[in-house]
Design a protein around this motif. Sequence first.
Motif, short mmCIF file in Angstrom:
data_model
loop_
_atom_site.label_atom_id
_atom_site.label_comp_id
_atom_site.label_asym_id
_atom_site.label_seq_id
_atom_site.Cartn_x
_atom_site.Cartn_y
_atom_site.Cartn_z
N LEU A 79 0.85 -1.20 0.00
CA LEU A 79 0.00 0.00 0.00
C LEU A 79 0.88 1.24 0.00
N PRO A 80 0.71 2.14 -0.97
CA PRO A 80 1.59 3.31 -1.10
C PRO A 80 1.64 4.21 0.14
N ASN A 81 0.54 4.29 0.86
CA ASN A 81 0.50 5.19 2.03
C ASN A 81 0.89 4.52 3.34
N LEU A 82 1.34 3.27 3.27
CA LEU A 82 1.67 2.54 4.49
C LEU A 82 3.13 2.09 4.50
N LEU A 83 3.88 2.55 5.51
CA LEU A 83 5.25 2.09 5.72
C LEU A 83 5.33 1.35 7.05
N LEU A 84 6.36 0.51 7.16
CA LEU A 84 6.51 -0.34 8.34
C LEU A 84 7.91 -0.22 8.92
N ILE A 85 7.99 -0.17 10.24
CA ILE A 85 9.27 -0.38 10.93
C ILE A 85 9.21 -1.82 11.44
N PRO A 86 10.02 -2.72 10.86
CA PRO A 86 9.89 -4.14 11.16
C PRO A 86 10.51 -4.55 12.49
N ALA A 87 10.06 -5.71 12.96
CA ALA A 87 10.66 -6.35 14.13
C ALA A 87 11.30 -7.66 13.70
N THR A 88 12.43 -7.97 14.28
CA THR A 88 13.09 -9.26 14.05
C THR A 88 13.32 -9.94 15.39
N LYS A 89 13.83 -11.14 15.35
CA LYS A 89 14.04 -11.90 16.60
C LYS A 89 15.04 -11.20 17.52
N ASP A 90 15.87 -10.32 16.96
CA ASP A 90 16.84 -9.57 17.78
C ASP A 90 16.16 -8.77 18.89
N LEU A 91 14.91 -8.40 18.63
CA LEU A 91 14.19 -7.54 19.58
C LEU A 91 13.99 -8.23 20.93
N VAL A 92 14.10 -9.56 20.95
CA VAL A 92 13.97 -10.31 22.20
C VAL A 92 15.00 -9.82 23.22
N GLY A 93 16.20 -9.51 22.74
CA GLY A 93 17.25 -9.09 23.65
C GLY A 93 17.16 -7.66 24.12
N THR A 94 16.28 -6.87 23.50
CA THR A 94 16.19 -5.45 23.83
C THR A 94 15.80 -5.22 25.28
N GLU A 95 14.85 -6.01 25.78
CA GLU A 95 14.39 -5.86 27.16
C GLU A 95 15.58 -5.91 28.13
N ILE A 96 16.47 -6.87 27.91
CA ILE A 96 17.62 -7.04 28.80
C ILE A 96 18.64 -5.93 28.59
N GLU A 97 18.89 -5.61 27.34
CA GLU A 97 19.92 -4.62 27.01
C GLU A 97 19.56 -3.21 27.47
#
Length: 264
Positions: A79-97
């Motif tokens: 969709l031309p009017n829709l952009l995404l900031i994706p999530a990957t499995k790396d995000l699991v470590g963000t809580e700890i970091e």
Amino acid sequence: MSRSIAIANQKGGVGKTTTAINLAASLALESKRTLLVDIDPQGNSTTGLGIDRKQVTASLYHVLDGSRFIGEVLCETELPNLLLIPATKDLVGTEIELVGGDRREYRLKEALVSVASHYDYVLLDCPPSLGLLTLNALTAAESLLIPIQSEYYALEGLSAILETMRLVQQGLNGLLRLEGIVITMFDSRNRLSHQVVEDIRAHFPDKLFQTIIRRNVRLSESPSYGKPICLYDASSTGAQDYRDLAKELISRGEFNAATEKGFG
């Protein structure tokens, strides 16, 4: 003016990500410039929009650790009017970091400042838990939209997320307000579904969206094809319901803006 809305419920299985994907897509169809931020390590909003997470080299994880700017991780969608900031499995470590990090609850808010004005709507798809990722979303958002499944324990889940909202208002984001509550997975044949709607309407008469998301097989199928329902089956009840929800959200925003200016 951009509106940032966190879509959250600490209870899982309530249609949170389904709502994030399809509300974002429906807003885009209404010619609203929309950014969807996938904050859930499961990355269902990412795959639900057809993005292969294995091919993503820069994601929200890199934004939160400060190694990338948001503009460097944006993904285009169908969709031309829709952009995404994706999530990957790396995000699991963000809580700890982030635990010992400086201004750890404000990382997302500070990152979004540079791009928010480019969009009419910024939707934040939160994980189904209370942690630093959810706190970042609620700190960055202007309002909270709560999807609730029309089932027996609905009010319990609602109570928990509202308590979280109050805590965030007191300590992190005093401007956070309740955007509204939307009923999902509604089965008109089920008496309990109707009772849940009436109970929530009695407690929150001004905050329950009139639009109800009906249980729909095509809506359940669409994520496996990497498409929002409006692209997978535009004639389905699921597509119709989310288009109606988007229009209601837009209308509410316009009414509130007019009221604040003294025209309401």
